[in-house]
Motif scaffolding. Structure first.
Motif, PDB file in Angstrom:
ATOM      1  N   SER A 216       0.824  -1.216   0.000  1.00  0.00           N
ATOM      2  CA  SER A 216       0.000   0.000   0.000  1.00  0.00           C
ATOM      3  C   SER A 216       0.855   1.261   0.000  1.00  0.00           C
ATOM      4  CB  SER A 216      -0.935   0.006   1.212  1.00  0.00           C
ATOM      5  OG  SER A 216      -0.212  -0.198   2.412  1.00  0.00           O
ATOM      6  N   ALA A 217       2.006   1.225   0.693  1.00  0.00           N
ATOM      7  CA  ALA A 217       2.892   2.384   0.715  1.00  0.00           C
ATOM      8  C   ALA A 217       3.517   2.604  -0.657  1.00  0.00           C
ATOM      9  CB  ALA A 217       3.981   2.203   1.771  1.00  0.00           C
ATOM     10  N   ALA A 218       4.001   1.532  -1.283  1.00  0.00           N
ATOM     11  CA  ALA A 218       4.604   1.655  -2.609  1.00  0.00           C
ATOM     12  C   ALA A 218       3.589   2.157  -3.634  1.00  0.00           C
ATOM     13  CB  ALA A 218       5.173   0.306  -3.049  1.00  0.00           C
ATOM     14  N   ALA A 219       2.344   1.686  -3.518  1.00  0.00           N
ATOM     15  CA  ALA A 219       1.298   2.125  -4.448  1.00  0.00           C
ATOM     16  C   ALA A 219       0.976   3.596  -4.258  1.00  0.00           C
ATOM     17  CB  ALA A 219       0.043   1.275  -4.250  1.00  0.00           C
ATOM     18  N   ALA A 220       0.954   4.057  -3.009  1.00  0.00           N
ATOM     19  CA  ALA A 220       0.672   5.468  -2.750  1.00  0.00           C
ATOM     20  C   ALA A 220       1.771   6.364  -3.310  1.00  0.00           C
ATOM     21  CB  ALA A 220       0.517   5.696  -1.251  1.00  0.00           C
ATOM     22  N   VAL A 221       3.009   5.933  -3.176  1.00  0.00           N
ATOM     23  CA  VAL A 221       4.136   6.701  -3.708  1.00  0.00           C
ATOM     24  C   VAL A 221       4.041   6.818  -5.228  1.00  0.00           C
ATOM     25  CG1 VAL A 221       6.618   6.526  -4.143  1.00  0.00           C
ATOM     26  CG2 VAL A 221       5.749   6.327  -1.815  1.00  0.00           C
ATOM     27  N   ALA A 222       3.656   5.736  -5.870  1.00  0.00           N
ATOM     28  CA  ALA A 222       3.575   5.733  -7.335  1.00  0.00           C
ATOM     29  C   ALA A 222       2.536   6.720  -7.849  1.00  0.00           C
ATOM     30  CB  ALA A 222       3.253   4.330  -7.832  1.00  0.00           C
ATOM     31  N   ARG A 223       1.580   7.096  -7.001  1.00  0.00           N
ATOM     32  CA  ARG A 223       0.533   8.044  -7.412  1.00  0.00           C
ATOM     33  C   ARG A 223       0.931   9.496  -7.207  1.00  0.00           C
ATOM     34  NH1 ARG A 223      -2.692   3.996  -4.803  1.00  0.00           N
ATOM     35  NH2 ARG A 223      -2.802   5.262  -2.900  1.00  0.00           N
ATOM     36  N   LYS A 224       2.103   9.745  -6.662  1.00  0.00           N
ATOM     37  CA  LYS A 224       2.509  11.129  -6.406  1.00  0.00           C
ATOM     38  C   LYS A 224       2.700  11.879  -7.730  1.00  0.00           C
ATOM     39  CE  LYS A 224       4.760  10.639  -1.935  1.00  0.00           C
ATOM     40  NZ  LYS A 224       3.892  11.601  -1.247  1.00  0.00           N
ATOM     41  N   PRO A 225       2.175  13.104  -7.825  1.00  0.00           N
ATOM     42  CA  PRO A 225       2.421  13.899  -9.038  1.00  0.00           C
ATOM     43  C   PRO A 225       3.864  14.382  -9.072  1.00  0.00           C
ATOM     44  CG  PRO A 225       1.220  15.194  -7.403  1.00  0.00           C
ATOM     45  CD  PRO A 225       1.304  13.800  -6.855  1.00  0.00           C
ATOM     46  N   ALA A 226       4.461  14.339 -10.238  1.00  0.00           N
ATOM     47  CA  ALA A 226       5.854  14.762 -10.400  1.00  0.00           C
ATOM     48  C   ALA A 226       5.924  15.938 -11.359  1.00  0.00           C
ATOM     49  CB  ALA A 226       6.700  13.614 -10.931  1.00  0.00           C
ATOM     50  N   PRO A 227       6.857  16.863 -11.117  1.00  0.00           N
ATOM     51  CA  PRO A 227       7.032  17.965 -12.056  1.00  0.00           C
ATOM     52  C   PRO A 227       7.567  17.458 -13.393  1.00  0.00           C
ATOM     53  CG  PRO A 227       8.796  17.964 -10.437  1.00  0.00           C
ATOM     54  CD  PRO A 227       7.815  16.926  -9.992  1.00  0.00           C
ATOM     55  N   GLU A 228       7.462  18.270 -14.407  1.00  0.00           N
ATOM     56  CA  GLU A 228       7.977  17.897 -15.715  1.00  0.00           C
ATOM     57  C   GLU A 228       9.474  17.584 -15.604  1.00  0.00           C
ATOM     58  OE1 GLU A 228       7.935  19.657 -20.293  1.00  0.00           O
ATOM     59  OE2 GLU A 228       7.167  20.854 -18.633  1.00  0.00           O
ATOM     60  N   ARG A 229       9.920  16.576 -16.351  1.00  0.00           N
ATOM     61  CA  ARG A 229      11.310  16.128 -16.395  1.00  0.00           C
ATOM     62  C   ARG A 229      11.706  15.354 -15.132  1.00  0.00           C
ATOM     63  NH1 ARG A 229      14.339  18.329 -20.359  1.00  0.00           N
ATOM     64  NH2 ARG A 229      16.280  17.959 -19.200  1.00  0.00           N
ATOM     65  N   ALA A 230      10.707  14.903 -14.340  1.00  0.00           N
ATOM     66  CA  ALA A 230      10.995  14.040 -13.191  1.00  0.00           C
ATOM     67  C   ALA A 230      10.000  12.888 -13.205  1.00  0.00           C
ATOM     68  CB  ALA A 230      10.885  14.819 -11.884  1.00  0.00           C
ATOM     69  N   SER A 231      10.420  11.751 -12.686  1.00  0.00           N
ATOM     70  CA  SER A 231       9.530  10.599 -12.611  1.00  0.00           C
ATOM     71  C   SER A 231       9.567  10.017 -11.208  1.00  0.00           C
ATOM     72  CB  SER A 231       9.950   9.527 -13.623  1.00  0.00           C
ATOM     73  OG  SER A 231      11.222   8.991 -13.303  1.00  0.00           O
ATOM     74  N   VAL A 232       8.439   9.450 -10.779  1.00  0.00           N
ATOM     75  CA  VAL A 232       8.334   8.822  -9.461  1.00  0.00           C
ATOM     76  C   VAL A 232       7.743   7.430  -9.640  1.00  0.00           C
ATOM     77  CG1 VAL A 232       7.374   8.951  -7.140  1.00  0.00           C
ATOM     78  CG2 VAL A 232       7.962  11.047  -8.349  1.00  0.00           C
ATOM     79  N   ALA A 233       8.365   6.447  -9.023  1.00  0.00           N
ATOM     80  CA  ALA A 233       7.859   5.081  -9.078  1.00  0.00           C
ATOM     81  C   ALA A 233       7.888   4.474  -7.683  1.00  0.00           C
ATOM     82  CB  ALA A 233       8.698   4.228 -10.035  1.00  0.00           C
ATOM     83  N   GLY A 234       6.986   3.533  -7.437  1.00  0.00           N
ATOM     84  CA  GLY A 234       6.949   2.816  -6.171  1.00  0.00           C
ATOM     85  C   GLY A 234       7.252   1.348  -6.391  1.00  0.00           C
ATOM     86  N   VAL A 235       8.052   0.772  -5.514  1.00  0.00           N
ATOM     87  CA  VAL A 235       8.437  -0.641  -5.617  1.00  0.00           C
ATOM     88  C   VAL A 235       8.168  -1.304  -4.271  1.00  0.00           C
ATOM     89  CG1 VAL A 235      10.336  -2.258  -5.952  1.00  0.00           C
ATOM     90  CG2 VAL A 235      10.196  -0.194  -7.356  1.00  0.00           C
ATOM     91  N   ALA A 236       7.443  -2.423  -4.289  1.00  0.00           N
ATOM     92  CA  ALA A 236       7.187  -3.195  -3.073  1.00  0.00           C
ATOM     93  C   ALA A 236       8.238  -4.294  -2.951  1.00  0.00           C
ATOM     94  CB  ALA A 236       5.787  -3.784  -3.110  1.00  0.00           C
ATOM     95  N   ALA A 237       9.119  -4.162  -1.968  1.00  0.00           N
ATOM     96  CA  ALA A 237      10.188  -5.144  -1.771  1.00  0.00           C
ATOM     97  C   ALA A 237      10.830  -4.896  -0.413  1.00  0.00           C
ATOM     98  CB  ALA A 237      11.242  -5.036  -2.882  1.00  0.00           C
ATOM     99  N   SER A 238      11.647  -5.830   0.019  1.00  0.00           N
ATOM    100  CA  SER A 238      12.363  -5.694   1.282  1.00  0.00           C
ATOM    101  C   SER A 238      13.650  -4.912   1.075  1.00  0.00           C
ATOM    102  CB  SER A 238      12.689  -7.071   1.855  1.00  0.00           C
ATOM    103  OG  SER A 238      13.577  -6.964   2.947  1.00  0.00           O
ATOM    104  N   ALA A 239      13.963  -4.035   2.021  1.00  0.00           N
ATOM    105  CA  ALA A 239      15.222  -3.297   1.962  1.00  0.00           C
ATOM    106  C   ALA A 239      16.422  -4.215   2.189  1.00  0.00           C
ATOM    107  CB  ALA A 239      15.223  -2.177   2.999  1.00  0.00           C
ATOM    108  N   ALA A 240      16.175  -5.412   2.676  1.00  0.00           N
ATOM    109  CA  ALA A 240      17.257  -6.364   2.900  1.00  0.00           C
ATOM    110  C   ALA A 240      17.607  -7.159   1.646  1.00  0.00           C
ATOM    111  CB  ALA A 240      16.886  -7.329   4.022  1.00  0.00           C
ATOM    112  N   ALA A 241      16.827  -7.022   0.586  1.00  0.00           N
ATOM    113  CA  ALA A 241      17.084  -7.741  -0.671  1.00  0.00           C
ATOM    114  C   ALA A 241      16.576  -6.864  -1.812  1.00  0.00           C
ATOM    115  CB  ALA A 241      16.391  -9.096  -0.678  1.00  0.00           C
ATOM    116  N   LEU A 242      17.350  -5.855  -2.159  1.00  0.00           N
ATOM    117  CA  LEU A 242      16.897  -4.869  -3.129  1.00  0.00           C
ATOM    118  C   LEU A 242      16.899  -5.428  -4.550  1.00  0.00           C
ATOM    119  CD1 LEU A 242      18.753  -1.698  -1.780  1.00  0.00           C
ATOM    120  CD2 LEU A 242      16.370  -2.355  -1.405  1.00  0.00           C
TER     121      LEU A 242
END
Length: 319
Positions: free
Chosen positions: A92-118
């Motif tokens: 749910s956190a990764a999905a919320a991040v992916a919905r963030k509006p980004a300014p032109e020439r920037a991109s935002v993506a959300g990834v669901a995964a463990s920080a211990a195995a990137l």
């Protein structure tokens, strides 16, 4: 009665799945202004020095507070084509991040995964950041954070400080919440509503109230405010039980117990992840083993507070 201890990330999944997410998981000692200023300084320098196409990874991003700061900062550099990724174990956190509006020439993506195995290649990011996140995945996460840091890259991590203000608040919350769960408050309230021995259940409930009220003493923390509300709500439910459908009342009791259990899980996870001096040195060693040099960390102490709130750990990889 079920065990307090849990073994799943459900407490964080439910937390970030709430409408709009949350800014902080504790109340009084979360010094947002101090952290915001620390991040603005770091991000301004890091984005300006990483070339025309900087890439940033926010580990255990939660609702994306750091990504918000990064998006605000990159707006001041119209020529940059920035790539931002927020990674969190909670879908749910990764999905919320992916919905963030980004300014032109920037991109935002959300990834669901463990920080211990990137799920990224070595050296994939010029900037790696985390605020109260990477430490939840233990020491492996520090190794992984350094592994994905590019040559010439920089890292900044804000980490729970063992024995600090936030840790002490979380520990007190855990004590109160575990007391509520062990008391049988919700089970006895449900028994009083459904009968048939209303009088016996109400007598037991009075005993539970007497057991729980001392937990309200001492410094004010969020769990005590929750307990005060719950005692009032349970009292009203039982005293006016004839006005409620028993099945709905029992459902409310079960839902409230579940909410308290999830809250206890979040608070306990925070206390268990906090690092002392030995822990922060172990983290530095993990970074160094992957080629990221980390000078001695700084203790972030809010103005007017006696106890630190967090460790500030910085690192960089030579070009």
């Amino acid at each position: 009665m079920s065990s307090i201890k849990d073994s799943s990330p459900a407490h964080w999944e439910a937390y970030w799945n709430a409408a709009g997410g949350r800014r902080a998981a504790v109340s009084g000692d979360a010094p947002g202004d101090l952290f915001d200023e620390t991040w603005r300084r770091f991000l301004t320098a890091a984005l300006a020095e990483r070339g025309p196409a900087p890439s940033l990874l926010d580990l255990a991003c939660g609702a994306g507070v750091l990504l918000d700061r990064a998006l605000e900062t990159v707006a001041a550099f119209p020529d940059l084509q920035a790539r931002f990724i927020g990674l969190d174990y909670a879908v749910s956190a990764a999905a919320a991040v992916a919905r963030k509006p980004a300014p032109e020439r920037a991109s935002v993506a959300g990834v669901a995964a463990s920080a211990a195995a990137l799920p990224f290649e070595d050296g994939a990011f010029g900037i790696v950041v985390s605020q109260f996140g990477v430490e939840y995945a233990r020491m492996e996460a520090f190794s992984e954070a350094a592994r994905v840091l590019a040559p010439g890259g920089v890292m900044q991590l804000v980490i729970h400080y063992k024995g600090g203000g936030i840790d002490m608040e979380c520990s007190e919350n855990v004590r109160v919440l575990q007391g509520v769960l062990r008391s049988g408050l919700f089970e006895i309230a449900a028994e009083a509503v459904r009968g048939p021995d209303h009088d016996g259940a109400i007598a037991k409930l009075k005993s539970v109230f007497a057991e729980l009220r001392p937990l309200l003493d001492g410094d004010r923390v969020a769990a005590k405010e929750m307990l005060a509300r719950l005692l009032g709500d349970v009292s009203q439910l039982v005293s006016r039980r004839q006005a409620y459908d028993p099945r709905e009342a029992e459902g409310w009791c079960a839902a409230m117990r579940g909410e308290v259990a999830l809250y206890e899980g979040r608070m306990r996870a925070m206390t268990e992840s906090a690092l002392d001096s030995a822990g922060i040195e172990a983290a530095r060693e993990r970074l160094a083993a992957q080629g990221a040099t980390a000078p001695a960390p700084e203790a972030l102490t809010p103005k007017g507070k006696a106890l630190p709130a967090a460790w500030l750990l910085k690192a960089e990889r030579s070009s």
